[in-house]
Design a protein around this motif. Structure first.
Motif, PDB file in Angstrom:
ATOM      1  N   LEU A 177       0.826  -1.195   0.000  1.00  0.00           N
ATOM      2  CA  LEU A 177       0.000   0.000   0.000  1.00  0.00           C
ATOM      3  C   LEU A 177       0.865   1.251   0.000  1.00  0.00           C
ATOM      4  CD1 LEU A 177      -2.741  -1.016   2.603  1.00  0.00           C
ATOM      5  CD2 LEU A 177      -2.860  -1.128   0.107  1.00  0.00           C
ATOM      6  N   ARG A 178       2.043   1.141   0.650  1.00  0.00           N
ATOM      7  CA  ARG A 178       2.990   2.258   0.677  1.00  0.00           C
ATOM      8  C   ARG A 178       4.405   1.700   0.808  1.00  0.00           C
ATOM      9  NH1 ARG A 178       0.766   5.473   4.510  1.00  0.00           N
ATOM     10  NH2 ARG A 178       2.092   4.757   6.231  1.00  0.00           N
ATOM     11  N   LYS A 179       5.331   2.247  -0.001  1.00  0.00           N
ATOM     12  CA  LYS A 179       6.715   1.785   0.061  1.00  0.00           C
ATOM     13  C   LYS A 179       7.611   2.770  -0.669  1.00  0.00           C
ATOM     14  CE  LYS A 179       9.526  -2.399  -0.654  1.00  0.00           C
ATOM     15  NZ  LYS A 179      10.727  -1.741  -1.209  1.00  0.00           N
ATOM     16  N   ASP A 180       8.796   3.019  -0.112  1.00  0.00           N
ATOM     17  CA  ASP A 180       9.826   3.837  -0.755  1.00  0.00           C
ATOM     18  C   ASP A 180       9.322   5.213  -1.193  1.00  0.00           C
ATOM     19  OD1 ASP A 180      11.563   1.695  -0.457  1.00  0.00           O
ATOM     20  OD2 ASP A 180      11.105   0.869  -2.437  1.00  0.00           O
ATOM     21  N   GLY A 181       8.467   5.814  -0.388  1.00  0.00           N
ATOM     22  CA  GLY A 181       7.981   7.153  -0.709  1.00  0.00           C
ATOM     23  C   GLY A 181       6.870   7.204  -1.733  1.00  0.00           C
ATOM     24  N   LEU A 182       6.280   6.043  -2.032  1.00  0.00           N
ATOM     25  CA  LEU A 182       5.137   5.987  -2.935  1.00  0.00           C
ATOM     26  C   LEU A 182       3.956   5.364  -2.212  1.00  0.00           C
ATOM     27  CD1 LEU A 182       6.784   4.715  -6.248  1.00  0.00           C
ATOM     28  CD2 LEU A 182       6.032   7.042  -5.739  1.00  0.00           C
ATOM     29  N   THR A 183       2.744   5.790  -2.605  1.00  0.00           N
ATOM     30  CA  THR A 183       1.532   5.256  -1.990  1.00  0.00           C
ATOM     31  C   THR A 183       0.490   4.983  -3.069  1.00  0.00           C
ATOM     32  OG1 THR A 183      -0.275   5.708  -0.433  1.00  0.00           O
ATOM     33  CG2 THR A 183       0.654   7.603  -1.585  1.00  0.00           C
ATOM     34  N   THR A 184      -0.406   4.051  -2.784  1.00  0.00           N
ATOM     35  CA  THR A 184      -1.535   3.793  -3.679  1.00  0.00           C
ATOM     36  C   THR A 184      -2.793   4.520  -3.231  1.00  0.00           C
ATOM     37  OG1 THR A 184      -2.173   1.815  -2.432  1.00  0.00           O
ATOM     38  CG2 THR A 184      -0.650   1.502  -4.278  1.00  0.00           C
ATOM     39  N   ASP A 185      -2.707   5.277  -2.146  1.00  0.00           N
ATOM     40  CA  ASP A 185      -3.861   5.985  -1.587  1.00  0.00           C
ATOM     41  C   ASP A 185      -4.022   7.335  -2.281  1.00  0.00           C
ATOM     42  OD1 ASP A 185      -5.854   7.166  -0.133  1.00  0.00           O
ATOM     43  OD2 ASP A 185      -4.909   6.869   1.832  1.00  0.00           O
ATOM     44  N   ARG A 186      -4.987   7.443  -3.180  1.00  0.00           N
ATOM     45  CA  ARG A 186      -5.161   8.682  -3.946  1.00  0.00           C
ATOM     46  C   ARG A 186      -5.772   9.803  -3.118  1.00  0.00           C
ATOM     47  NH1 ARG A 186      -9.765   7.458  -8.482  1.00  0.00           N
ATOM     48  NH2 ARG A 186     -10.007   9.720  -8.452  1.00  0.00           N
ATOM     49  N   THR A 187      -6.158   9.530  -1.866  1.00  0.00           N
ATOM     50  CA  THR A 187      -6.702  10.565  -0.997  1.00  0.00           C
ATOM     51  C   THR A 187      -5.646  11.168  -0.074  1.00  0.00           C
ATOM     52  OG1 THR A 187      -7.325   9.062   0.810  1.00  0.00           O
ATOM     53  CG2 THR A 187      -8.896   9.336  -0.995  1.00  0.00           C
ATOM     54  N   ASP A 188      -4.441  10.573  -0.023  1.00  0.00           N
ATOM     55  CA  ASP A 188      -3.445  11.015   0.949  1.00  0.00           C
ATOM     56  C   ASP A 188      -2.055  10.945   0.330  1.00  0.00           C
ATOM     57  OD1 ASP A 188      -2.083  11.755   3.236  1.00  0.00           O
ATOM     58  OD2 ASP A 188      -2.150   9.757   4.132  1.00  0.00           O
ATOM     59  N   HIS A 189      -1.692  12.003  -0.370  1.00  0.00           N
ATOM     60  CA  HIS A 189      -0.349  12.064  -0.951  1.00  0.00           C
ATOM     61  C   HIS A 189       0.066  13.517  -1.107  1.00  0.00           C
ATOM     62  CE1 HIS A 189      -2.309  12.957  -4.811  1.00  0.00           C
ATOM     63  NE2 HIS A 189      -3.063  11.886  -4.630  1.00  0.00           N
ATOM     64  N   VAL A 190       1.266  13.743  -1.604  1.00  0.00           N
ATOM     65  CA  VAL A 190       1.794  15.094  -1.746  1.00  0.00           C
ATOM     66  C   VAL A 190       0.838  15.937  -2.599  1.00  0.00           C
ATOM     67  CG1 VAL A 190       3.668  16.477  -2.715  1.00  0.00           C
ATOM     68  CG2 VAL A 190       4.182  14.384  -1.439  1.00  0.00           C
TER      69      VAL A 190
END
Length: 245
Positions: free
Chosen positions: A101-114
């Motif tokens: 779901l989250r790894k190495d500064g990447l996430t699959t959560d389109r509601t919670d990211h930069v």
């Protein structure tokens, strides 16, 4: 899945100023990140068929290449499908079904990211520009984070460098077939000017419900422009959504 990747199609050839040919192809064996369609990329080849090589590394689509008369760069329809988002959190979170779901500064959560929810999410086509050697990839023009306003799928350039672009009234183009209308774009930041045909998501559906005819609206249709020396256009035109051009 390998069996479905053995064959390929080469489409949309265009001459480069130096006499070589750029075209779109499914030669690179991959499926897109949406709807299970084959991935397209751009290839360049000499006119005699020698020195064939790929110049893009798209995960979804690179179609309808043209040459910008002002810069000499290749301008093409790029399908930007993004479901891995930059995150300020670098911890590893695994899914119960496997994978991350989250790894190495990447996430699959389109509601919670930069940038906030959906700031980096895309599933749409836009005009991209790239040098014939595969360097200098940029967005050719459009408006920040407005997928429908940026939607381009082929077209033709005017002598002054404006893009008369095909528009399809569904940003990801996967649930319906056909075309819509023609828009005029200027290079760099900015929106389009409508010309003719279905040029926006009017929601005046040909079939409003059960099922809804997504991408198919009431009205006249236009596509595939060619620019005459006096600036007028030769187009394909249809009087209604039956699209008998």
């Amino acid at each position: 899945a390998a069996g479905g990747l053995r064959e390929y199609d080469d489409t949309d050839p265009a001459w480069l100023p130096d006499g070589r040919i750029v075209f779109s192809s499914t030669r690179w064996p991959s499926y897109g990140q949406y709807s299970g369609v084959r991935v397209t990329n751009l290839y360049v080849v000499n006119a005699d068929g020698s020195d064939l090589h790929r110049i893009t590394a798209e995960r979804n689509g690179a179609d309808r290449p043209m040459v910008d008369p002002i810069t000499g760069k290749i301008v093409y329809a790029r399908w930007w499908r993004n479901h891995r988002f930059a995150s300020d959190q670098t911890d590893t979170v695994t899914a119960s079904s496997g994978g991350y779901l989250r790894k190495d500064g990447l996430t699959t959560d389109r509601t919670d990211h930069v940038g906030g929810g959906d700031f980096l999410w895309r599933n749409a086509w836009h005009a991209a520009a790239i040098n014939p050697d595969g360097t200098g990839l940029v967005q050719w023009g459009g408006v920040h984070h407005r997928s429908d306003a940026n939607h381009v799928y082929g077209g033709a350039f005017t002598a002054g460098g404006d893009l008369i672009a095909n528009y399809f009234p569904m940003a990801n183009m996967t649930e319906a077939a056909g075309f819509g209308g023609l828009r005029r774009y200027h290079r760099g930041p900015g929106t389009y000017t409508a010309i003719i045909g279905i040029t926006e998501l009017s929601e005046d559906y040909a079939h409003p419900s059960n099922p809804t005819s997504y991408g198919i609206f009431n009205g006249a249709y236009a596509s595939e422009p060619s620019v005459l020396p006096d600036g007028r256009l030769v187009i394909s035109w249809a009087p209604d959504y039956g699209q008998d051009y």
